[in-house]
Design a protein around this motif. Structure first.
Motif, short mmCIF file in Angstrom:
data_model
loop_
_atom_site.label_atom_id
_atom_site.label_comp_id
_atom_site.label_asym_id
_atom_site.label_seq_id
_atom_site.Cartn_x
_atom_site.Cartn_y
_atom_site.Cartn_z
N LEU A 29 1.19 -1.20 0.00
CA LEU A 29 0.35 0.11 0.09
C LEU A 29 0.69 1.61 0.13
N ASN A 30 1.71 1.35 0.60
CA ASN A 30 2.97 2.48 0.93
C ASN A 30 3.49 2.66 -0.47
N ASP A 31 3.75 1.52 -1.64
CA ASP A 31 4.84 1.15 -2.12
C ASP A 31 3.52 2.06 -4.08
N PHE A 32 2.21 1.57 -3.50
CA PHE A 32 0.95 2.13 -4.45
C PHE A 32 0.99 3.85 -5.13
N LEU A 33 1.12 4.37 -3.71
CA LEU A 33 0.96 5.53 -3.48
C LEU A 33 1.93 6.31 -3.99
N PHE A 34 3.62 5.60 -3.76
CA PHE A 34 5.14 6.08 -3.98
C PHE A 34 4.87 5.78 -5.79
N ASN A 35 4.69 4.78 -6.28
CA ASN A 35 5.41 4.12 -7.49
C ASN A 35 4.11 4.08 -8.29
N ASP A 36 3.02 4.09 -7.94
CA ASP A 36 1.86 3.88 -8.73
C ASP A 36 0.17 4.50 -9.68
N ALA A 37 0.30 5.57 -8.32
CA ALA A 37 -1.44 5.95 -8.27
C ALA A 37 -0.85 7.15 -9.04
N LYS A 38 -0.31 7.45 -9.37
CA LYS A 38 -0.23 8.82 -11.18
C LYS A 38 -0.48 8.16 -12.18
N ASN A 39 0.29 6.71 -12.19
CA ASN A 39 0.56 5.81 -14.04
C ASN A 39 -1.17 5.63 -13.85
N TYR A 40 -2.31 5.35 -12.33
CA TYR A 40 -3.70 4.49 -13.14
C TYR A 40 -4.13 5.79 -12.76
N LEU A 41 -3.36 7.20 -12.67
CA LEU A 41 -4.44 7.69 -12.95
C LEU A 41 -4.28 8.30 -14.73
N LYS A 42 -2.61 7.78 -14.72
CA LYS A 42 -2.78 8.96 -15.88
C LYS A 42 -3.79 7.91 -16.93
N VAL A 43 -3.60 6.61 -16.59
CA VAL A 43 -4.25 5.89 -17.60
C VAL A 43 -5.11 5.64 -17.33
N MET A 44 -6.26 5.89 -16.99
CA MET A 44 -7.11 6.21 -16.22
C MET A 44 -8.37 4.97 -15.70
N LEU A 45 -7.31 4.37 -14.42
CA LEU A 45 -8.06 3.12 -14.06
C LEU A 45 -8.31 3.48 -12.64
N ALA A 46 -7.89 4.41 -11.73
CA ALA A 46 -8.05 5.01 -10.04
C ALA A 46 -7.43 6.26 -10.40
N ILE A 47 -8.73 6.60 -8.96
CA ILE A 47 -8.46 8.08 -8.86
C ILE A 47 -7.97 7.66 -7.73
N THR A 48 -7.47 8.76 -7.61
CA THR A 48 -6.72 8.95 -5.49
C THR A 48 -6.87 9.64 -4.74
N TYR A 49 -7.69 10.30 -3.75
CA TYR A 49 -7.22 10.85 -2.87
C TYR A 49 -5.77 10.97 -1.96
N LEU A 50 -6.08 11.98 -1.28
CA LEU A 50 -4.67 12.50 -0.10
C LEU A 50 -5.95 13.33 1.24
N VAL A 51 -5.82 12.28 2.09
CA VAL A 51 -6.51 12.45 3.28
C VAL A 51 -5.16 13.05 4.27
N LYS A 52 -5.26 14.58 4.43
CA LYS A 52 -4.32 15.44 4.68
C LYS A 52 -4.53 16.14 5.88
N ILE A 53 -3.20 16.09 6.32
CA ILE A 53 -3.70 17.37 7.88
C ILE A 53 -2.08 18.43 7.28
N ASP A 54 -2.58 19.70 7.18
CA ASP A 54 -1.81 20.33 7.21
C ASP A 54 -1.12 19.74 5.91
N ASP A 55 0.48 19.51 6.08
CA ASP A 55 1.13 19.00 4.81
C ASP A 55 1.40 17.75 4.78
#
Ligand SMILES: CC(C)(COP(=O)(O)OP(=O)(O)OC[C@H]1O[C@@H](n2cnc3c(N)ncnc32)[C@H](O)[C@@H]1OP(=O)(O)O)[C@@H](O)C(=O)NCCC(=O)NCCS
Length: 182
Positions: A29-55
Motif C-alpha cells: 500500500l505504501n508502494d502504490f502511493l509512491f510508485n503507481d498512483a499517478k500511473n493509474y490516474l494517467k491510464v484512467m484506472l483509478a483516482i487517488t485521494y489524499l487525506v491531509k493534515i496540514d502538509d
C-alpha cells in the motif's frame, strides 16, 4: 469525532501533486502511493485521494467504477446471499451486474490509525455517491478487504458478497448505498 478527524482535508491526487512521506505499515500500500498512483490516474484506472493534515499525508484511498456481479455466484448459500441484495431492487429492474464504485486501496498512516480517519473516508465516499451529482448511477460501494481490515469494514456495515473467498487473505465486500435511510 476526534480532533484529528476535524483537521483532515481530502484532495484529489493530480500528476504534479508532490507526495511526501507516508507509512501505513503495509509495503504494497505504501508502494502504490509512491510508485503507481499517478500511473493509474494517467491510464484512467483509478483516482487517488489524499487525506491531509496540514502538509502531511495522513491517509489515502483510490476509487474506480466497478460492477457488482452475480454471475460468479454458484452455491445455494451464495444465491441466498445475492437474493438478499436483490430483494431491495424491484423484480423488473434486477440485473446480473449492478453499478458500483470500488475502494481500490485505503490506507491510514500508522501514526494516525485509530482516530476515526478510516471511518471518515468510508462516510466521505458514501456521501460522494449518495448526494453529489454524477454522470452515471452507482448503487453499491465494493472493496476487496484485507483480512486484518475485515472488522473495520464490518463495523462500517459492509457485507461479504460470497462465501467462496472465506479462507482467502482478501474478501469481496459490498455496501448498499440504499441501506442509508433517506
Ligand atoms: C484498517 C484501517 C483502514 C482502519 O483505519 P482507522 O482510521 O485506523 O480506523 P478508524 O479509527 O476509523 O476505526 C473505525 C472503527 O473500526 C475499528 N477498527 C479499525 N481497524 C480495525 C481493526 N484492524 N480491527 C478491528 N477493528 C478495527 C475501530 O476500532 C473503530 O471502531 P468503533 O467505531 O467501534 O470505535 C487502517 O488501520 C489501515 O490503513 N491499516 C493498514 C492498511 C489496511 O489494512 N488497509 C485496508 C485495505 S482493504
Amino acid at each position: 469525532m476526534s480532533e484529528i478527524v476535524e483537521k483532515i482535508k481530502i484532495v484529489r491526487l493530480e500528476e504534479d501533486t508532490p507526495i511526501s512521506s507516508f507509512d501505513c505499515g503495509d509495503i504494497d500500500l505504501n508502494d502504490f502511493l509512491f510508485n503507481d498512483a499517478k500511473n493509474y490516474l494517467k491510464v484512467m484506472l483509478a483516482i487517488t485521494y489524499l487525506v491531509k493534515i496540514d502538509d502531511e499525508i495522513a491517509a489515502y484511498f483510490c476509487l474506480s467504477y466497478d460492477a457488482l456481479n452475480r454471475t460468479a455466484i454458484l452455491t445455494e448459500e451464495e444465491k441466498a446471499l445475492w437474493n438478499k441484495v436483490g430483494r431491495k431492487i424491484p423484480n423488473s429492474k434486477r440485473r446480473k451486474t449492478y453499478p458500483s464504485v470500488k475502494i481500490g486501496r485505503l490506507a491510514v498512516a500508522k501514526k494516525y490509525a485509530g482516530y476515526g480517519i478510516g471511518r471518515r473516508i468510508i462516510d466521505t465516499v458514501t456521501m460522494m455517491y449518495l448526494y453529489e451529482q454524477h454522470h452515471a448511477a452507482c448503487r453499491f460501494i465494493t472493496v476487496d478487504a484485507y483480512r486484518t481490515a475485515f472488522p473495520f469494514y464490518e463495523k462500517a456495515q459492509f457485507r461479504y458478497l460470497t462465501t467462496k473467498d472465506t479462507d482467502e487473505d482478501t474478501r469481496a465486500m459490498y455496501f448498499d448505498l440504499k441501506a442509508i435511510p433517506a
